[in-house]
Design an enzyme around this catalytic site. Structure first.
Site, short mmCIF file in Angstrom:
data_model
loop_
_atom_site.label_atom_id
_atom_site.label_comp_id
_atom_site.label_asym_id
_atom_site.label_seq_id
_atom_site.Cartn_x
_atom_site.Cartn_y
_atom_site.Cartn_z
N GLY A 65 22.92 142.75 87.06
CA GLY A 65 23.42 144.09 87.34
C GLY A 65 24.33 144.62 86.25
O GLY A 65 24.20 145.77 85.81
N LYS A 68 16.69 142.17 87.78
CA LYS A 68 15.68 141.19 87.38
C LYS A 68 15.74 139.97 88.29
O LYS A 68 16.76 139.68 88.93
CB LYS A 68 15.86 140.76 85.92
CG LYS A 68 17.19 140.10 85.57
CD LYS A 68 17.28 138.59 85.86
CE LYS A 68 18.64 138.02 85.51
NZ LYS A 68 18.87 136.67 86.10
N ASP A 103 21.14 138.81 78.74
CA ASP A 103 20.18 139.46 79.64
C ASP A 103 19.98 140.95 79.35
O ASP A 103 19.10 141.58 79.92
CB ASP A 103 20.63 139.33 81.11
CG ASP A 103 20.45 137.92 81.66
OD1 ASP A 103 19.77 137.10 81.01
OD2 ASP A 103 21.01 137.65 82.74
N ALA A 108 22.25 145.28 83.20
CA ALA A 108 21.47 146.50 83.40
C ALA A 108 22.30 147.73 83.08
O ALA A 108 21.85 148.65 82.41
CB ALA A 108 20.94 146.56 84.83
#
Length: 302
Positions: free
Chosen positions: A106, A14, A141, A109
């Protein structure tokens, strides 16, 4: 239980096109208005039936990825298994392509990808709302990594509202070494001590520009309240931002808490030119070209 022995999930990085940060809360977090955009840099996490929970990783900077229970992918498997009343007996392999500790989510994710992969591997069929609850438990996130596309994150970033986004092109400059997100927030607190910090709100101009797909409209309204703190901790990032702008980027900003820097460009040809100039400048370790928006965590066909 599922008959599948292995499930692979692809998940995007992102960029924050707006990151408005409020004052520190009593719990140590900050209220945010965080406009997330998923970009076409992906990690893939493969969950395979195993005797015990293990994590492996391959790809750029894989040696910087923790392979113990602190890895968000491992924690996702543990939380999901505990809720399902089962043992987290799974091998998680991370094919790493998102910069590590680079402000591009990362690790988050990988947590979202492992959650989706284990849910499919174990045949749990967990409702989407419950998966998002687990994501929020893993980190601020992580929910966006599951959802992808474009969204406004409020609270500490975990409360998501989808927003419209046209297509945009980006170059990312990968710095040497990472930056700790908590350290950047501490520096933000230090730099803003004694000042009145307004409550964070999404910019109407930014949301309109994002929906328009017009890079010339988006460029002047990109904003990151953590940029000053990231530059304070890593002053050399100013040289990277300048090099990309001089090469023709429409706008430059630190991605999230950094140290990756993001450059908005007009088209793929401009992206190639800016990337080449950044690499030649010696101000970054590598560059990556991507487009947005990108889909969230997705189970790949077996």
């Amino acid at each position: 239980m599922s008959a599948r022995t292995s499930v692979t999930v692809r998940v995007p990085a992102k960029v924050n096109v707006q990151l408005a940060v409020g004052a520190a809360r009593p719990d140590g977090f900050h209220d945010l208005a965080n406009v997330f955009l998923a970009v076409s840099l992906f990690d893939e996490v493969t969950a395979t039936a195993a005797d015990a929970l293990t994590v492996t990783c391959a790809g750029p900077d894989a040696d910087q990825v923790p392979l113990d229970r602190t890895n968000l992918a491992a924690r996702a498997a543990e939380i999901l298994a505990a809720r399902a009343g089962t043992d987290p007996a799974v091998h998680l392999h991370i094919a790493k392509n998102i910069p590590v500790a680079g402000g591009m989510a990362g690790g988050s994710a990988d947590g979202a990808a492992a959650l989706l992969a284990c849910d499919a591997l174990w045949g749990l069929g967990t409702p989407r709302a419950e998966l998002l609850d687990i994501c929020a438990e893993l980190g601020s996130d992580v929910p966006f990594s599951l959802v992808g596309g474009a969204a406004l994150g409020t609270g500490r970033g975990e409360l998501l509202t989808p927003v419209d986004a046209g297509a945009f092109h980006w170059v990312f400059a990968v710095a040497d070494g990472g930056l700790s997100t908590p350290a950047v927030f501490r520096e933000f607190d230090r730099l803003t001590a004694g000042t009145q910090i307004p409550g964070p709100e999404a910019s109407p101009a930014l949301l309109a520009a994002l929906a328009s797909g017009d890079p010339d409209a988006l460029a002047p309204v990109l904003a990151n309240d953590l940029q000053r703190a990231a530059l304070s901790l890593r002053p050399q990032l100013a040289g990277t931002l300048a090099a990309g702008t001089e090469a023709g980027a429409l706008a430059a900003l630190v991605s999230g808490s950094g140290p990756t820097t993001a450059f908005l460009v007009r088209d793929p040809e401009s992206a190639a030119k800016v990337a080449a100039a950044l690499e030649a400048s010696g101000t970054c370790r590598a560059t990556r070209v991507a487009s947005s928006p990108a889909p969230g965590a997705t189970v790949l066909p077996s």
